[in-house]
Structure formats: structure tokens, C-alpha cells
Write a protein that holds these residues in place. Structure first.
Motif, PDB file in Angstrom:
ATOM      1  N   GLN A  66      -4.491  -3.545  14.438  1.00 27.59           N
ATOM      2  CA  GLN A  66      -4.923  -2.147  14.449  1.00 27.59           C
ATOM      3  C   GLN A  66      -4.731  -1.466  13.096  1.00 27.59           C
ATOM      4  O   GLN A  66      -5.299  -0.411  12.853  1.00 27.59           O
ATOM      5  N   ALA A  67      -3.913  -2.046  12.209  1.00 33.70           N
ATOM      6  CA  ALA A  67      -3.583  -1.421  10.921  1.00 33.70           C
ATOM      7  C   ALA A  67      -4.354  -2.081   9.790  1.00 33.70           C
ATOM      8  O   ALA A  67      -3.797  -2.683   8.881  1.00 33.70           O
ATOM      9  N   VAL A  68      -5.669  -1.982   9.874  1.00 39.50           N
ATOM     10  CA  VAL A  68      -6.569  -2.543   8.871  1.00 39.50           C
ATOM     11  C   VAL A  68      -7.568  -1.448   8.523  1.00 39.50           C
ATOM     12  O   VAL A  68      -8.130  -0.818   9.417  1.00 39.50           O
ATOM     13  N   TRP A  69      -7.766  -1.189   7.219  1.00 41.06           N
ATOM     14  CA  TRP A  69      -8.734  -0.172   6.821  1.00 41.06           C
ATOM     15  C   TRP A  69      -9.801  -0.770   5.924  1.00 41.06           C
ATOM     16  O   TRP A  69      -9.510  -1.451   4.948  1.00 41.06           O
ATOM     17  N   SER A  70     -11.057  -0.447   6.235  1.00 41.88           N
ATOM     18  CA  SER A  70     -12.191  -0.826   5.411  1.00 41.88           C
ATOM     19  C   SER A  70     -13.250   0.251   5.569  1.00 41.88           C
ATOM     20  O   SER A  70     -13.421   0.787   6.658  1.00 41.88           O
ATOM     21  N   GLY A  71     -13.943   0.577   4.512  1.00 46.17           N
ATOM     22  CA  GLY A  71     -15.031   1.531   4.600  1.00 46.17           C
ATOM     23  C   GLY A  71     -14.698   2.861   3.962  1.00 46.17           C
ATOM     24  O   GLY A  71     -13.616   3.076   3.429  1.00 46.17           O
ATOM     25  N   SER A  72     -15.644   3.771   4.047  1.00 44.89           N
ATOM     26  CA  SER A  72     -15.528   5.072   3.407  1.00 44.89           C
ATOM     27  C   SER A  72     -14.648   6.028   4.209  1.00 44.89           C
ATOM     28  O   SER A  72     -14.650   6.000   5.436  1.00 44.89           O
ATOM     29  N   THR A  73     -13.934   6.874   3.489  1.00 40.59           N
ATOM     30  CA  THR A  73     -13.152   7.937   4.117  1.00 40.59           C
ATOM     31  C   THR A  73     -13.851   9.287   3.993  1.00 40.59           C
ATOM     32  O   THR A  73     -13.317  10.289   4.433  1.00 40.59           O
ATOM     33  N   ALA A  74     -15.034   9.309   3.369  1.00 42.77           N
ATOM     34  CA  ALA A  74     -15.736  10.564   3.095  1.00 42.77           C
ATOM     35  C   ALA A  74     -15.908  11.385   4.367  1.00 42.77           C
ATOM     36  O   ALA A  74     -16.177  10.817   5.426  1.00 42.77           O
ATOM     37  N   PRO A  75     -15.707  12.670   4.311  1.00 39.29           N
ATOM     38  CA  PRO A  75     -15.428  13.519   3.154  1.00 39.29           C
ATOM     39  C   PRO A  75     -13.944  13.679   2.847  1.00 39.29           C
ATOM     40  O   PRO A  75     -13.567  14.465   1.995  1.00 39.29           O
ATOM     41  N   TRP A  76     -13.092  12.945   3.526  1.00 40.21           N
ATOM     42  CA  TRP A  76     -11.645  13.084   3.355  1.00 40.21           C
ATOM     43  C   TRP A  76     -11.184  12.436   2.051  1.00 40.21           C
ATOM     44  O   TRP A  76     -11.788  11.473   1.585  1.00 40.21           O
ATOM     45  N   HIS A  77     -10.086  12.930   1.508  1.00 41.28           N
ATOM     46  CA  HIS A  77      -9.485  12.329   0.326  1.00 41.28           C
ATOM     47  C   HIS A  77      -8.987  10.938   0.729  1.00 41.28           C
ATOM     48  O   HIS A  77      -8.235  10.789   1.688  1.00 41.28           O
ATOM     49  N   SER A  78      -9.419   9.915   0.017  1.00 43.11           N
ATOM     50  CA  SER A  78      -9.198   8.534   0.463  1.00 43.11           C
ATOM     51  C   SER A  78      -7.723   8.169   0.615  1.00 43.11           C
ATOM     52  O   SER A  78      -7.337   7.581   1.623  1.00 43.11           O
ATOM     53  N   GLY A  79      -6.878   8.483  -0.354  1.00 32.82           N
ATOM     54  CA  GLY A  79      -5.468   8.091  -0.273  1.00 32.82           C
ATOM     55  C   GLY A  79      -4.767   8.704   0.917  1.00 32.82           C
ATOM     56  O   GLY A  79      -4.107   8.015   1.704  1.00 32.82           O
ATOM     57  N   ASP A  80      -4.889  10.000   1.073  1.00 36.87           N
ATOM     58  CA  ASP A  80      -4.217  10.696   2.165  1.00 36.87           C
ATOM     59  C   ASP A  80      -4.746  10.232   3.517  1.00 36.87           C
ATOM     60  O   ASP A  80      -3.984   9.990   4.448  1.00 36.87           O
ATOM     61  N   PHE A  81      -6.057  10.084   3.630  1.00 44.71           N
ATOM     62  CA  PHE A  81      -6.664   9.689   4.902  1.00 44.71           C
ATOM     63  C   PHE A  81      -6.193   8.296   5.325  1.00 44.71           C
ATOM     64  O   PHE A  81      -5.790   8.082   6.469  1.00 44.71           O
ATOM     65  N   LYS A 108     -16.602  -5.567   3.229  1.00 45.81           N
ATOM     66  CA  LYS A 108     -16.130  -4.555   2.288  1.00 45.81           C
ATOM     67  C   LYS A 108     -14.663  -4.805   1.951  1.00 45.81           C
ATOM     68  O   LYS A 108     -13.939  -5.426   2.733  1.00 45.81           O
ATOM     69  N   PRO A 109     -14.200  -4.315   0.787  1.00 47.27           N
ATOM     70  CA  PRO A 109     -12.769  -4.423   0.470  1.00 47.27           C
ATOM     71  C   PRO A 109     -11.941  -3.814   1.602  1.00 47.27           C
ATOM     72  O   PRO A 109     -12.375  -2.846   2.242  1.00 47.27           O
ATOM     73  N   THR A 110     -10.773  -4.387   1.839  1.00 47.06           N
ATOM     74  CA  THR A 110      -9.985  -4.020   3.008  1.00 47.06           C
ATOM     75  C   THR A 110      -8.511  -3.932   2.658  1.00 47.06           C
ATOM     76  O   THR A 110      -7.992  -4.770   1.916  1.00 47.06           O
ATOM     77  N   LEU A 111      -7.825  -2.944   3.235  1.00 49.05           N
ATOM     78  CA  LEU A 111      -6.371  -2.839   3.177  1.00 49.05           C
ATOM     79  C   LEU A 111      -5.842  -3.372   4.505  1.00 49.05           C
ATOM     80  O   LEU A 111      -6.294  -2.948   5.576  1.00 49.05           O
ATOM     81  N   VAL A 112      -4.895  -4.303   4.429  1.00 52.71           N
ATOM     82  CA  VAL A 112      -4.395  -4.998   5.611  1.00 52.71           C
ATOM     83  C   VAL A 112      -2.877  -4.891   5.655  1.00 52.71           C
ATOM     84  O   VAL A 112      -2.203  -5.192   4.668  1.00 52.71           O
ATOM     85  N   VAL A 113      -2.335  -4.470   6.790  1.00 55.25           N
ATOM     86  CA  VAL A 113      -0.885  -4.438   6.987  1.00 55.25           C
ATOM     87  C   VAL A 113      -0.478  -5.752   7.645  1.00 55.25           C
ATOM     88  O   VAL A 113      -1.081  -6.176   8.632  1.00 55.25           O
ATOM     89  N   LEU A 114       0.541  -6.391   7.062  1.00 51.17           N
ATOM     90  CA  LEU A 114       1.076  -7.641   7.610  1.00 51.17           C
ATOM     91  C   LEU A 114       2.558  -7.460   7.924  1.00 51.17           C
ATOM     92  O   LEU A 114       3.261  -6.712   7.238  1.00 51.17           O
TER      93      LEU A 114
END
Length: 195
Positions: free
Chosen positions: A136-151, A118-124
Motif C-alpha cells: 500500500q506504500a508505493v507512489w507513482s504518478g503525478s501529484t498535481a495540483p498538490w505540492h509533490s513532496g508534501d503530498f 513511471k518512476p516509483t517511490l517504494v517503502v520496504l
């Protein structure tokens, strides 16, 4: 029936109807508004609206930008970041390609797409002259039901506390890739989201 009695009855009826359809519920220790059983992150949405009004991204290097001359994702620095991501979780990570890249000093946040992941946000973080994925600072997947940006911002702040606040504030989190997808069932597959 007198007007004031009718007005009181109408107000009470409205309150009862709203009360039967709207509730505050707690999930993972945080409040969500439940409207007819559908959970909505009102606080997350509000936080994102407030952030959009106050953030300043002028100090960041960003790709893509509005200027074609500045869209240099093929620079040696950007290529070093992409290589670090491609080598991080072999073999699936080898197909990483840019969706966005933002840098402030020796910190960067990249969003990449893969062939099988899945698309991923990665901190370098730049350490000893090399870009290192912060595991540890990698995000991939759904944030539902949370608002994606804030979560995602809260998650990355927790996982990478030294990440500059300006960089964290300016990360673009696309709800089509990380939020609730069709029917509230999770994220939209990459092919259906914007490239």
C-alpha cells in the motif's frame, strides 16, 4: 482629488483586482490557492520549506551521497531490496533500476525507474531477514495540483504509519518526476527528468 481619497481609491481598486483573480478553493477536502484559475498548493509548499529547515538526515544510510566511497548501491543489502522490487509486479518490475535509496534500521524507501512504468517511490520493511515491499506504500504518478513532496509524504505516512519519521522527512521527492509537468498537465516523462 485629495491625497487620502486617492490612496483609499487605489487601495480599494487593488483589493478588487486581487479579489477578482485570487480565491481559495477546496479540492479533496484541502485548500488550494487559485490564481486566475491555476491552482497552487501554498500550504504544501510552506510545509516543505519548514521541513527543509528542521529535518536531520544524519542517521540515515543514503544513496546517492556526495562521497563516491559511500555510493554502494551494489551492496548485498541494496541488491536484496532491488530484487524485492523487481519481483513485486512482474513482468514490468523486472527492469527496476535505482534512482535513490534511503534506509533507517529495518525500513527503507527506494526510488526506482522502469522501462515501461513511471518512476516509483517504494517503502520496504525488513521482515524475517527479507526485504518486503509494503504493497500500500508505493507512489507513482503525478501529484498535481498538490505540492509533490508534501503530498507524497502525507500519502506514505497514511499507508505506512510505522515508517520512521526521520526516514519519511528525508525522502527526496523530485517535482520533475511527480509534480506538475509542462503546461500543468502532469509529470515530466522520465527521459526528460533528471536520471
Amino acid at each position: 482629488m485629495k491625497r487620502h481619497v486617492a490612496a483609499i481609491v487605489a487601495v480599494l481598486t487593488a483589493i478588487l483586482v486581487i479579489d477578482s483573480h485570487v480565491d481559495w478553493v477546496r479540492q479533496d477536502g484541502m485548500p488550494l490557492l487559485a490564481v486566475n484559475g491555476q491552482r497552487v498548493d501554498v500550504l504544501g509548499w510552506t510545509a516543505e520549506q519548514w521541513l527543509a529547515l528542521r529535518r536531520d538526515c544524519t542517521s540515515l544510510s543514503q544513496w546517492p551521497t556526495d562521497s563516491p566511497a559511500e555510493n554502494n548501491r551494489d551492496s548485498p543489502n541494496a541488491q536484496a531490496m532491488l530484487t524485492a522490487i523487481q519481483q513485486h509486479s512482474l513482468p514490468d518490475s523486472q527492469s527496476a533500476r535505482w534512482l535513490q535509496l534511503q534506509q533507517l534500521g529495518d525500513w527503507s524507501v527506494a526510488e526506482v525507474a522502469f522501462d515501461t512504468l513511471k518512476p516509483t517511490l517504494v517503502v520496504l520493511h525488513l521482515q524475517d531477514g527479507r526485504w518486503q515491499v509494503q504493497d500500500q506504500a508505493v507512489w507513482s504518478g503525478s501529484t498535481a495540483p498538490w505540492h509533490s513532496g508534501d503530498f507524497v509524504r502525507r500519502y506514505l505516512r497514511q499507508q505506512a504509519p510505522d515508517l520512521p519519521q526521520a526516514l519519511l522527512d528525508c525522502i527526496s521527492v523530485d517535482p520533475a518526476r511527480y509534480g506538475t509537468g509542462p503546461g500543468g498537465l502532469g509529470p515530466v516523462p522520465p527521459a526528460e527528468g533528471r536520471p
